[in-house]
Write an enzyme that holds these catalytic residues in place. Structure first.
Site: not given
Ligand code: XMP
Ligand code: MG
Length: 187
Positions: A50, A107, A110, A138, A159-160, A166, A172
């Site tokens: 989401k 979004d 990571d 990131k 973490f944001v 969320d 959100r």
């Molecule tokens: P990967 O690790 O697969 O993950 O690249 C991407 C997803 O991880 C979540 N994510 C976060 N969600 N604040 C969040 O609310 C954060 O700081 C954060 N870091 C990673 C996010 O859902 C993203 O799609």
């Molecule tokens: Mg996501």
């Protein structure tokens, strides 16, 4: 183990990383870049539910070339701040994308596990082209080599929340992107 859910932390007490005005300016500029690069074409934006909902909504409205959008959903972190590493498709696209110009809209990039998985899935549908737009990146957290084509902001490993993102489904709707405190009051 999942991170213990803190008591509700008022979003106003969290530090702003990017204000809603800064976000709007960046999204507008990425929208203009995409519109120029895809001039005369049609694009399909595929949002990852989401977290990408707000970014997709704003991006779609800042793109001036013909566009449609669709959504996918993948297994999420749930209450944990760290990914289990396993990605599972929960909701697939509704409409075929074969021969179309596709941009996956996320979004946060990571570890890269989610987008690597989604990119492979989407390539199986044989789009004419496939790119990735992410609101946040990131880079220092990457476990697999993957880069986005369009990035609003690169951020450090914090973490944001807000702008669709969320913590345990909360925050959100917060308009700015804010830093979730590591040790919320009372913990
Ligand atoms: P990967 O690790 O697969 O993950 O690249 C991407 C997803 O991880 C979540 N994510 C976060 N969600 N604040 C969040 O609310 C954060 O700081 C954060 N870091 C990673 C996010 O859902 C993203 O799609
Ligand atoms: Mg996501």
């Amino acid at each position: 183990m999942a991170t213990a859910l803190p008591e509700y932390v008022q979003p106003e007490t969290m530090d702003i990383l990017f204000s809603k005005e800064e976000i709007a300016a960046r999204v507008k500029s990425i929208g203009e870049q995409i519109s120029a690069e895809y001039a005369g074409e049609s694009i399909v934006l595929i949002g990852v539910l989401k977290g990408a909902a707000m970014f997709l909504a704003d991006l779609a409205r800042s793109i001036t070339v013909d566009n449609t959008f669709d959504f996918v959903a993948v297994s999420s972190y749930g209450r944990a701040r760290v990914s289990s590493g396993a990605v599972k498709l929960i909701k697939d696209i509704d409409n075929p994308i074969e021969g179309k110009h596709v941009i996956i809209v996320e979004d946060i990039l990571d570890t890269g596990l989610t987008l690597s998985f989604l990119r492979q899935m989407m390539l199986q549908h044989k789009p004419a082209s496939l790119k990735i737009a992410t609101c946040l990146d990131k880079p220092e957290r990457r476990l697999v080599p993957i880069e986005a084509d369009y990035v609003c902001f690169s951020i450090p490993n914090r973490f944001v929340i807000g702008y669709g993102m969320d913590f345990a489904e909360r925050y959100r709707g917060v308009a700015d992107i804010r830093i979730m405190p590591e040790n919320p009051p009372g913990h």
